[in-house]
Design an enzyme around this catalytic site. Sequence first.
Site, PDB file in Angstrom:
ATOM      1  N   LYS A 102      -2.163  90.598  -5.847  1.00  0.00           N
ATOM      2  CA  LYS A 102      -2.701  89.587  -5.367  1.00  0.00           C
ATOM      3  C   LYS A 102      -4.383  88.732  -5.717  1.00  0.00           C
ATOM      4  CE  LYS A 102      -0.958  86.617  -1.850  1.00  0.00           C
ATOM      5  NZ  LYS A 102       0.650  85.684  -1.968  1.00  0.00           N
ATOM      6  N   GLY A 215       3.428  74.406  10.552  1.00  0.00           N
ATOM      7  CA  GLY A 215       3.214  74.411   9.414  1.00  0.00           C
ATOM      8  C   GLY A 215       4.207  73.396   8.707  1.00  0.00           C
ATOM      9  N   GLY A 217       4.300  72.284   5.439  1.00  0.00           N
ATOM     10  CA  GLY A 217       3.848  71.998   4.119  1.00  0.00           C
ATOM     11  C   GLY A 217       5.029  72.695   3.270  1.00  0.00           C
ATOM     12  N   ASN A 218       4.674  73.231   2.166  1.00  0.00           N
ATOM     13  CA  ASN A 218       5.911  73.204   1.024  1.00  0.00           C
ATOM     14  C   ASN A 218       7.035  74.127   1.637  1.00  0.00           C
ATOM     15  OD1 ASN A 218       7.695  73.452  -0.947  1.00  0.00           O
ATOM     16  ND2 ASN A 218       6.648  75.196  -1.795  1.00  0.00           N
ATOM     17  N   GLY A 220       7.621  75.148   5.255  1.00  0.00           N
ATOM     18  CA  GLY A 220       7.605  74.394   6.213  1.00  0.00           C
ATOM     19  C   GLY A 220       8.973  73.101   6.135  1.00  0.00           C
TER      20      GLY A 220
HETATM   21  P1  NAD Z   1       1.327  74.690   2.086  1.00  0.00           P
HETATM   22  O1  NAD Z   1       0.017  74.147   2.284  1.00  0.00           O
HETATM   23  O2  NAD Z   1       1.748  74.047   1.959  1.00  0.00           O
HETATM   24  O3  NAD Z   1       1.248  74.269   3.600  1.00  0.00           O
HETATM   25  C1  NAD Z   1       0.936  74.895   4.353  1.00  0.00           C
HETATM   26  C2  NAD Z   1       0.915  74.398   6.095  1.00  0.00           C
HETATM   27  O4  NAD Z   1       0.425  73.976   7.344  1.00  0.00           O
HETATM   28  C3  NAD Z   1       0.251  72.555   6.042  1.00  0.00           C
HETATM   29  O5  NAD Z   1       1.296  72.044   6.450  1.00  0.00           O
HETATM   30  C4  NAD Z   1      -1.500  72.464   6.535  1.00  0.00           C
HETATM   31  O6  NAD Z   1      -1.725  71.737   7.396  1.00  0.00           O
HETATM   32  C5  NAD Z   1      -0.483  73.455   8.114  1.00  0.00           C
HETATM   33  N1  NAD Z   1      -1.214  74.353   8.312  1.00  0.00           N
HETATM   34  C6  NAD Z   1      -2.994  74.615   8.394  1.00  0.00           C
HETATM   35  N2  NAD Z   1      -3.164  75.526   9.801  1.00  0.00           N
HETATM   36  C7  NAD Z   1      -2.648  75.259  10.491  1.00  0.00           C
HETATM   37  C8  NAD Z   1      -2.787  75.864  11.880  1.00  0.00           C
HETATM   38  N3  NAD Z   1      -3.908  75.953  12.241  1.00  0.00           N
HETATM   39  N4  NAD Z   1      -1.700  75.451  12.624  1.00  0.00           N
HETATM   40  C9  NAD Z   1       0.186  74.569  12.320  1.00  0.00           C
HETATM   41  N5  NAD Z   1      -0.207  74.619  11.023  1.00  0.00           N
HETATM   42  C10 NAD Z   1      -1.906  74.915  10.239  1.00  0.00           C
HETATM   43  O7  NAD Z   1       1.192  76.243   2.211  1.00  0.00           O
HETATM   44  P2  NAD Z   1       3.156  76.609   1.924  1.00  0.00           P
HETATM   45  O8  NAD Z   1       3.457  76.766   0.519  1.00  0.00           O
HETATM   46  O9  NAD Z   1       3.548  76.013   2.418  1.00  0.00           O
HETATM   47  O10 NAD Z   1       2.302  77.843   2.594  1.00  0.00           O
HETATM   48  C11 NAD Z   1       2.361  78.586   4.430  1.00  0.00           C
HETATM   49  C12 NAD Z   1       2.877  79.993   4.226  1.00  0.00           C
HETATM   50  O11 NAD Z   1       4.249  80.730   3.269  1.00  0.00           O
HETATM   51  C13 NAD Z   1       1.462  80.876   3.728  1.00  0.00           C
HETATM   52  O12 NAD Z   1       1.205  81.886   4.524  1.00  0.00           O
HETATM   53  C14 NAD Z   1       2.164  81.085   2.837  1.00  0.00           C
HETATM   54  O13 NAD Z   1       1.434  82.506   1.930  1.00  0.00           O
HETATM   55  C15 NAD Z   1       3.215  81.325   2.499  1.00  0.00           C
HETATM   56  N6  NAD Z   1       4.154  81.791   1.744  1.00  0.00           N
HETATM   57  C16 NAD Z   1       4.647  80.273   0.836  1.00  0.00           C
HETATM   58  C17 NAD Z   1       5.421  80.596  -0.277  1.00  0.00           C
HETATM   59  C18 NAD Z   1       5.866  79.222  -1.196  1.00  0.00           C
HETATM   60  O14 NAD Z   1       6.625  79.307  -2.138  1.00  0.00           O
HETATM   61  N7  NAD Z   1       5.208  78.192  -0.690  1.00  0.00           N
HETATM   62  C19 NAD Z   1       5.883  81.351  -0.314  1.00  0.00           C
HETATM   63  C20 NAD Z   1       5.940  82.932   0.087  1.00  0.00           C
HETATM   64  C21 NAD Z   1       5.557  82.647   1.023  1.00  0.00           C
END
Ligand code: NAD
Length: 423
Positions: A102, A215, A217-218, A220
Amino acid sequence: MSLYENTQKTIKKAADTMKLSKEIRQIMDEPERILEVNFHIHRDSGEIQMVRGFRIQHNTLRGPGKGGIRYHPQVDMGEVKALAGWMTIKCAVVDIPYGGAKGGVEIDPRELSEGELEQLTREYIATIAPIIGPRKDVPAPDVYTNGKIMNWVADEYRKHYPSDDYLAVVTGKTLDNGGSLGRDSATADGGVHVLEAYFEKIGESFEGKTIAVQGFGNAGNHAVRILQSKGCKLIAATDSKGGVKNLAGFDAVKALELKEAKGGLAKAAADLGGEVITNDDILALDCDILLLAALENQVREDNVGTVKAKLICELANGPTTPEAHEKLVANGVIIFPDVLFNSGGVTVSFYEWEQNLAHEKWTKEKVAEKLVKSQKQAFADMDKVANEFKTDYRNACYILALRRIEQAFNEKHSAAAHGFGKV
Ligand code: NAD
């Protein structure tokens, strides 16, 4: 307890359950390599800013390091160590030939101009270039990094180590620059395939199941859109500023449009026919499936008592602390752990790497077909271990991973004993 202590605690539980050898316990205890770098960027204002970054390779017994790069003001070495350790376990659970790594840079990228962001990325990569590479350690996007940034990573690496394979030094690139079709939704897709395998096993279906997502984002929002298309009913969603609850259900696509237009889900609550809720409220909501898709340490000892969901799916990394996990399991809650549930992202990253090395471009259908097969196999492997040890799914994932790591260690050892290498 620090995040890395959480990782170690979870590994220890599995090691105790399976009676893991002392050698592998020691090997898993600390990362193989920790690189801390300090470099500077020229801000648009003319000032020079010093920036600290890390690249950590937790374990590479099963293959090159693999793991994202996070840009965040609170990045520290402990967090990056924990995330690297989870990658070692995750890659072994889905049986892809990678170890865990990482990267992190202590910065708020939202305060940088595009030019400053590119400079930051190039300086960081220039300083870590000697330890990364297509067959050494392959970064990817994580929080606040994206495809465009990964393109800069590949290009900067190429300048230092020119080769035909340079695109394979990083995954999550844009489609026009060696990225893979299907990568955008792979994390969510992979999680849904795991759930599907579970429902097939217990003879249930998605139809009518209520879902809440912390959450949006991408990870969720892709997940709830897919689950909605399979018959689930979305009843609550939050982002960093809170969110919306409507027990009659609301549309995930409309929710995303409104979130973007209004600057947050809470501001869109009335338009979605619902009421405003907080991030604590959503954890306490009575629903069939709670998706944790935001950050680490969301369900903890102090709030776990409020959780009513029967099934928890961890799209985020580390959203449940080990203490909260034990309480949930004791209450009969089924938890699909991060190292399995969000593994679709790294699996499709592996497909991107394979395509780059072979100079191929696979169809979306081929990627999707391989991902379904891989996730269902991982679920079956994990479920078998859970039955064998009569244990929960997280512990089963860790046992499965540690067994595979031990096997790689034994193979390396016996090769060395035959004079093929040095251990
Ligand atoms: P992102 O930045 O696209 O989305 C994150 C979301 O979480 C946003 O909607 C943000 O507003 C929200 N958020 C932030 N703080 C918050 C809180 N305290 N309570 C509620 N919501 C909150 O990120 P992502 O890519 O969707 O990643 C989200 C999680 O998934 C991270 O832990 C990341 O490590 C994990 N993850 C993502 C991927 C991927 O391919 N995108 C792969 C493996 C793991």
